[in-house]
Design an enzyme around this catalytic site. Structure first.
Site, PDB file in Angstrom:
ATOM      1  N   ASN A   4       0.827  -1.201   0.000  1.00 50.18           N
ATOM      2  CA  ASN A   4       0.000   0.000   0.000  1.00 50.18           C
ATOM      3  C   ASN A   4       0.873   1.267   0.000  1.00 50.18           C
ATOM      4  O   ASN A   4       2.047   1.215  -0.354  1.00 50.18           O
ATOM      5  CB  ASN A   4      -1.006  -0.022   1.156  1.00 50.18           C
ATOM      6  CG  ASN A   4      -2.349   0.551   0.754  1.00 50.18           C
ATOM      7  OD1 ASN A   4      -2.441   1.681   0.272  1.00 50.18           O
ATOM      8  ND2 ASN A   4      -3.403  -0.225   0.937  1.00 50.18           N
ATOM      9  N   ARG A   5       0.308   2.379   0.421  1.00 55.53           N
ATOM     10  CA  ARG A   5       0.957   3.680   0.238  1.00 55.53           C
ATOM     11  C   ARG A   5       1.695   4.154   1.484  1.00 55.53           C
ATOM     12  O   ARG A   5       1.231   3.957   2.606  1.00 55.53           O
ATOM     13  CB  ARG A   5      -0.079   4.729  -0.183  1.00 55.53           C
ATOM     14  CG  ARG A   5      -0.702   4.442  -1.546  1.00 55.53           C
ATOM     15  CD  ARG A   5      -1.848   5.406  -1.850  1.00 55.53           C
ATOM     16  NE  ARG A   5      -2.374   5.179  -3.183  1.00 55.53           N
ATOM     17  CZ  ARG A   5      -3.332   4.294  -3.485  1.00 55.53           C
ATOM     18  NH1 ARG A   5      -3.861   3.546  -2.512  1.00 55.53           N
ATOM     19  NH2 ARG A   5      -3.746   4.144  -4.718  1.00 55.53           N
TER      20      ARG A   5
ATOM     21  N   HIS B 204       3.375   0.058  -2.725  1.00 61.74           N
ATOM     22  CA  HIS B 204       3.724  -1.368  -2.806  1.00 61.74           C
ATOM     23  C   HIS B 204       5.230  -1.620  -2.888  1.00 61.74           C
ATOM     24  O   HIS B 204       5.702  -2.460  -3.642  1.00 61.74           O
ATOM     25  CB  HIS B 204       3.016  -2.014  -3.981  1.00 61.74           C
ATOM     26  CG  HIS B 204       1.525  -2.085  -3.842  1.00 61.74           C
ATOM     27  ND1 HIS B 204       0.899  -2.264  -2.628  1.00 61.74           N
ATOM     28  CD2 HIS B 204       0.528  -1.990  -4.774  1.00 61.74           C
ATOM     29  CE1 HIS B 204      -0.413  -2.294  -2.814  1.00 61.74           C
ATOM     30  NE2 HIS B 204      -0.663  -2.115  -4.096  1.00 61.74           N
TER      31      HIS B 204
ATOM     32  N   HIS C 187      -1.729  -9.746  -3.969  1.00 63.60           N
ATOM     33  CA  HIS C 187      -2.443  -8.732  -4.755  1.00 63.60           C
ATOM     34  C   HIS C 187      -3.165  -9.313  -5.978  1.00 63.60           C
ATOM     35  O   HIS C 187      -3.215  -8.680  -7.029  1.00 63.60           O
ATOM     36  CB  HIS C 187      -1.466  -7.643  -5.201  1.00 63.60           C
ATOM     37  CG  HIS C 187      -2.102  -6.323  -5.509  1.00 63.60           C
ATOM     38  ND1 HIS C 187      -2.943  -6.115  -6.587  1.00 63.60           N
ATOM     39  CD2 HIS C 187      -2.035  -5.129  -4.872  1.00 63.60           C
ATOM     40  CE1 HIS C 187      -3.345  -4.862  -6.613  1.00 63.60           C
ATOM     41  NE2 HIS C 187      -2.800  -4.232  -5.569  1.00 63.60           N
TER      42      HIS C 187
ATOM     43  N   TYR D 216      -6.197 -10.210  -8.451  1.00 62.14           N
ATOM     44  CA  TYR D 216      -7.513  -9.678  -8.818  1.00 62.14           C
ATOM     45  C   TYR D 216      -8.399 -10.860  -9.201  1.00 62.14           C
ATOM     46  O   TYR D 216      -8.005 -11.710 -10.007  1.00 62.14           O
ATOM     47  CB  TYR D 216      -7.427  -8.758 -10.025  1.00 62.14           C
ATOM     48  CG  TYR D 216      -6.683  -7.466  -9.830  1.00 62.14           C
ATOM     49  CD1 TYR D 216      -7.374  -6.272  -9.617  1.00 62.14           C
ATOM     50  CD2 TYR D 216      -5.298  -7.411  -9.913  1.00 62.14           C
ATOM     51  CE1 TYR D 216      -6.697  -5.072  -9.481  1.00 62.14           C
ATOM     52  CE2 TYR D 216      -4.616  -6.215  -9.774  1.00 62.14           C
ATOM     53  CZ  TYR D 216      -5.322  -5.045  -9.561  1.00 62.14           C
ATOM     54  OH  TYR D 216      -4.649  -3.860  -9.431  1.00 62.14           O
TER      55      TYR D 216
ATOM     56  N   GLN E 188      -7.703  -4.084   2.180  1.00 62.21           N
ATOM     57  CA  GLN E 188      -7.851  -3.076   1.135  1.00 62.21           C
ATOM     58  C   GLN E 188      -8.776  -3.638   0.055  1.00 62.21           C
ATOM     59  O   GLN E 188      -8.466  -4.651  -0.577  1.00 62.21           O
ATOM     60  CB  GLN E 188      -6.501  -2.707   0.527  1.00 62.21           C
ATOM     61  CG  GLN E 188      -6.541  -1.507  -0.418  1.00 62.21           C
ATOM     62  CD  GLN E 188      -6.476  -0.182   0.315  1.00 62.21           C
ATOM     63  OE1 GLN E 188      -6.293  -0.147   1.535  1.00 62.21           O
ATOM     64  NE2 GLN E 188      -6.600   0.917  -0.402  1.00 62.21           N
TER      65      GLN E 188
ATOM     66  N   GLU F 173      -7.027  -7.217  -0.534  1.00 63.16           N
ATOM     67  CA  GLU F 173      -5.651  -7.275  -0.053  1.00 63.16           C
ATOM     68  C   GLU F 173      -5.624  -7.225   1.469  1.00 63.16           C
ATOM     69  O   GLU F 173      -5.817  -6.172   2.065  1.00 63.16           O
ATOM     70  CB  GLU F 173      -4.850  -6.111  -0.630  1.00 63.16           C
ATOM     71  CG  GLU F 173      -4.933  -5.960  -2.139  1.00 63.16           C
ATOM     72  CD  GLU F 173      -4.612  -4.558  -2.599  1.00 63.16           C
ATOM     73  OE1 GLU F 173      -3.547  -4.037  -2.191  1.00 63.16           O
ATOM     74  OE2 GLU F 173      -5.416  -3.965  -3.353  1.00 63.16           O
TER      75      GLU F 173
END
Length: 365
Positions: free
Chosen positions: A42-43, A68, A157, A159, A295, A322
Site C-alpha cells: 500500500n501507500r 507497494h 495482490h 484480482y 484493502q 488485499e
C-alpha cells in the site's frame, strides 16, 4: 485458478486476472497481477518515513507516495521456488539493506498450499513470513551484513473475477460481504487521515450486508462524485465500455476487520472476513486472514491493460481483496489506528519475525 460453474459443472473459467506472459509480469506489471507486494504494501505518504530518529526516502511511484514497496518492489523481482509437497510450493526472496530505500536486510518466504476442504470446494492457503537476515542467511556475493530495524507489510495482490477474467461485465454482477464495521478514510492522495470511522456514518462504504457491486459503485458515485442515481448508472456503463481514459472512481479503501471471534477457522487460527460471490454462475470465494485490515480495490485505474490471451482489462474488470496492516502506518501512530500499525522487525529484540496468513476458499452458493 479454473473454477466450475454451479449451474454448468463442465464450464470452467479462469477466475484470476494476469499478465499475458512472464516478461510482462516481471517488467510491466503496474496493476500487480498475482504478486506478493512489499517490502511495505500500500501507500507511504510523501515516499518517506521516520524510524528510530532517521528519515528514509523511497521512490515516489504513485504521485507523491511510495506504493507497494517502490518502483522495483518485491512484485517485480524473481523469487527462488521449491516444491515442498505434492500440493505446496515455497518462494524465497532476499532483500538487501537499501533496497528501494528501506533499511536492513530481510528474507521473505511465501508458502502456497492447495487442498480440497469439502467434496465441492478447494482452498488456497498463503503464508507470508519475513525476518531480518542473520549471517547464515547472507547473500552469497556480499559479506556485508546490515542488521537494522525495518518495516514489513506484505500483501497478496491477486484480482478476482468469478465470471472469468475475460468477462465483458467485469465484476459489476458480483456481490461482496465484509466482516467490517469501520474503515480508514483517506485524503486526496489516498493516504489515511488516521481516523477510524464507523460505517454507520457512511452507508455507501458499508458491506456488512451482501451488496451487488454495480449498485455499490453507483452508491459511491452518488455519495462522493455528485452524481444522481441515473447519472451514476450511466457513468458506470459508459466507463466500463471504454478501453482507456475512464474516470477512475470506486473503492480503494482499507477496511478495519471485525471478524466473529467465535468463528475462528481451526485450520490455522484465521477468521472469515469477506465473501465474494457471482450469482449468475454460483461461484463463491470466502476469504480468511489474521491481518487487521483489508484493502478493497475495484480496479478503478485499469484502462485497457493487456492481460492473458491479449484481453484488454477495463475499469472494474476484477477486484483485489488485499489483507494487510493499515496503509501509511509506520512509526508514530496512536489511538484506534494504531491497532493496525505496520510491523517493525527489530534486531535482538524478540520482534524479528513477521507472519501473515490468508486463505481463499472456492465453492458455490
Amino acid at each position: 485458478i479454473y473454477l466450475p460453474s454451479r449451474k454448468n459443472p463442465d464450464e470452467l473459467k479462469d477466475c484470476v486476472l494476469h499478465c499475458n506472459d512472464y516478461k510482462d509480469a516481471q517488467c510491466k506489471n503496474e496493476p500487480y497481477f498475482g504478486a506478493v507486494v512489499g517490502r511495505v504494501a500500500n501507500r507511504i505518504a510523501n515516499a518517506k518515513f521516520d524510524l528510530n530518529g532517521k528519515v528514509y526516502e523511497l521512490p515516489a511511484n504513485n504521485g507523491p507516495n511510495c506504493l507497494h514497496g517502490g518502483t522495483v518492489g518485491f512484485s517485480h523481482l524473481n523469487f527462488e521456488s521449491e516444491q515442498v509437497s505434492d500440493n505446496s510450493v515455497k518462494f524465497t526472496l532476499k532483500s538487501k539493506d537499501g533496497d528501494q530505500g528501506f533499511p536492513g536486510s530481510v528474507i521473505i518466504k511465501v508458502l502456497y498450499t492447495l487442498e480440497a476442504v469439502q467434496d465441492d470446494a478447494a482452498e488456497l492457503s498463503v503464508l507470508m513470513t519475513a525476518s531480518l537476515l542473520d549471517a547464515s542467511d547472507g547473500f552469497p556475493d556480499d559479506e556485508d551484513h546490515v542488521l537494522l530495524s525495518t518495516p514489513i507489510n506484505l500483501a497478496q495482490h491477486s484480482y478476482f473475477n468469478l465470471a472469468g477474467h475475460d468477462c465483458e461485465n467485469g465484476i459489476l454482477d458480483h456481490s461482496l460481504t465484509l466482516k467490517s464495521k469501520e474503515y480508514t478514510p483517506t485524503d486526496a492522495n489516498s493516504i489515511p487521515t488516521r481516523e477510524v470511522r464507523s460505517l454507520d456514518k457512511e452507508p455507501a462504504m458499508d458491506f456488512r450486508t451482501d451488496r451487488e457491486l454495480f449498485r455499490a459503485l453507483s452508491d459511491f458515485g452518488q455519495a462522493y462524485c455528485d452524481y444522481t442515481y441515473d447519472e451514476a448508472k450511466d457513468h458506470i456503463k459508459k466507463m466500463h465500455g471504454l478501453d482507456k481514459g475512464g474516470n477512475p472512481y470506486g473503492f480503494d479503501h482499507n477496511y478495519v476487520l471485525n471478524p466473529d471471534p467465535t468463528a475462528v477457522d481451526d485450520h490455522d487460527g484465521v477468521n472469515e472476513v469477506a465473501i465474494l460471490s457471482h450469482p449468475p454462475s454460483g461461484r463463491t470465494m470466502r476469504l480468511f486472514t489474521d491481518a487487521p485490515g483489508l484493502q478493497v480495490y475495484t480496479a478503478n485505474y485499469m484502462d485497457g491493460v493487456v492481460g492473458k490471451d491479449c484481453m484488454e482489462y477495463k475499469q472494474w474488470q476484477g477486484i483485489a481483496l488485499e489483507t494487510q496492516h493499515y496503509p501509511d502506518s509506520i512509526g508514530d501512530v496512536s489511538g484506534e489506528f494504531a491497532k493496525g500499525a505496520c510491523v517493525i522487525l527489530e534486531p535482538g529484540s524478540g520482534k524479528n519475525n513477521y507472519a501473515h496468513r490468508v486463505k481463499y476458499q472456492f465453492g458455490g452458493l
